[in-house]
Design a protein around this motif. Structure first.
Motif, PDB file in Angstrom:
ATOM      1  N   TYR A  11       2.780   0.664  -6.390  1.00 26.21           N
ATOM      2  CA  TYR A  11       3.629   1.230  -7.441  1.00 26.21           C
ATOM      3  C   TYR A  11       4.424   2.462  -7.005  1.00 26.21           C
ATOM      4  O   TYR A  11       5.384   2.831  -7.676  1.00 26.21           O
ATOM      5  CB  TYR A  11       2.806   1.496  -8.706  1.00 26.21           C
ATOM      6  CG  TYR A  11       2.365   0.191  -9.317  1.00 26.21           C
ATOM      7  CD1 TYR A  11       3.268  -0.587 -10.039  1.00 26.21           C
ATOM      8  CD2 TYR A  11       1.087  -0.309  -9.113  1.00 26.21           C
ATOM      9  CE1 TYR A  11       2.902  -1.814 -10.553  1.00 26.21           C
ATOM     10  CE2 TYR A  11       0.710  -1.541  -9.627  1.00 26.21           C
ATOM     11  CZ  TYR A  11       1.620  -2.296 -10.349  1.00 26.21           C
ATOM     12  OH  TYR A  11       1.261  -3.523 -10.841  1.00 26.21           O
ATOM     13  N   ASP A  12       4.044   3.092  -5.886  1.00 27.30           N
ATOM     14  CA  ASP A  12       4.877   4.170  -5.343  1.00 27.30           C
ATOM     15  C   ASP A  12       5.989   3.508  -4.535  1.00 27.30           C
ATOM     16  O   ASP A  12       6.024   3.559  -3.308  1.00 27.30           O
ATOM     17  CB  ASP A  12       4.041   5.107  -4.462  1.00 27.30           C
ATOM     18  CG  ASP A  12       4.879   6.226  -3.846  1.00 27.30           C
ATOM     19  OD1 ASP A  12       5.981   6.493  -4.366  1.00 27.30           O
ATOM     20  OD2 ASP A  12       4.442   6.816  -2.842  1.00 27.30           O
ATOM     21  N   GLU A  64       8.075   4.314 -12.273  1.00 27.91           N
ATOM     22  CA  GLU A  64       7.049   3.546 -11.538  1.00 27.91           C
ATOM     23  C   GLU A  64       5.803   3.351 -12.404  1.00 27.91           C
ATOM     24  O   GLU A  64       5.170   2.289 -12.361  1.00 27.91           O
ATOM     25  CB  GLU A  64       6.714   4.277 -10.228  1.00 27.91           C
ATOM     26  CG  GLU A  64       7.857   4.200  -9.220  1.00 27.91           C
ATOM     27  CD  GLU A  64       7.725   5.178  -8.047  1.00 27.91           C
ATOM     28  OE1 GLU A  64       8.362   4.936  -7.006  1.00 27.91           O
ATOM     29  OE2 GLU A  64       6.991   6.191  -8.160  1.00 27.91           O
TER      30      GLU A  64
END
Length: 214
Positions: free
Chosen positions: A55-56, A67
């Protein structure tokens, strides 16, 4: 031990607090945080780092609101819940309000660890200094097996991340994403003798001054 008990108690207290807060902020949807009640506890930093890396997206070392929204969307889908976009925005804002401790508009490693109720650092159970060679060997086997989630005989990708996160957590509990990225480079430079981007079992043993089982 007492520490583990304290951790469990504080995690439970935090969960209760989150549910109360969710109830106050979003009374008509107070159950939205139930999706964070996992079937099994998140007890391995490797699994945590897989989520973090996924998700980063921009590799900034932080999770932005955008995000986080993507993460929440996937989480709801996993629980077979359709959530309209504006509601997802509300939920994202709420999570940021609760967990963005320093109010900089983004979440760091420790914020996400709190959201996912990541269990206590696996390495805390080992006394690295005060034990015999045999005990160190035995501990090394346990440690390597714990982080080698893919069981390939080498730590790679999120497995290296998870190991670095926990190792550093022993001396500096609040490391950030950028800290972790720097330390990962240092560890690979020192341990990855054959330069394949992974840390083989014998390479880690060499790094830690242990002779692994043949």
């Amino acid at each position: 031990g007492k520490n583990a008990q304290t951790t469990l108690l504080s995690t439970h207290a935090l969960t209760v607090f989150i549910f109360q807060l969710a109830h106050m902020i979003l009374p008509e949807d107070e159950n939205f945080l139930l999706v964070f009640r996992r079937e099994a506890p998140l007890d391995n930093s490797v699994d945590f780092m897989k989520i973090w890396r996924k998700y980063d997206v921009d590799c900034s070392g932080y999770i932005s609101a955008q995000e986080l929204k993507a993460f929440l969307k996937d989480l709801f889908q996993q629980h077979h819940k359709e959530v309209p976009s504006d509601k997802l925005d509300d939920y994202t804002d709420t999570m940021m309000k609760i967990f963005d401790k320093n109010k900089d508009g983004r979440l760091d490693l420790n914020d996400l660890a709190r959201i996912l109720a990541l269990q206590e650092n696996f390495l805390l159970q080992f006394q690295m200094d005060a034990c015999s060679k045999e005990e160190r060997k035995r501990d090394f086997e346990k440690i390597f097996d714990h982080y080698d989630v893919s069981k390939t005989g080498a730590l790679e990708g999120p497995e290296v991340d998870g190991f670095v996160k926990d190792m550093m957590g022993l001396v500096r509990p609040n490391i950030t994403g950028p800290d972790l990225d720097q330390l990962r480079v240092v560890l690979l430079r020192h341990c990855d003798v054959n330069k394949d981007g992974k840390i083989q079992k014998n390479e880690l043993a060499l790094c830690l001054g242990v002779k692994p089982k043949p």
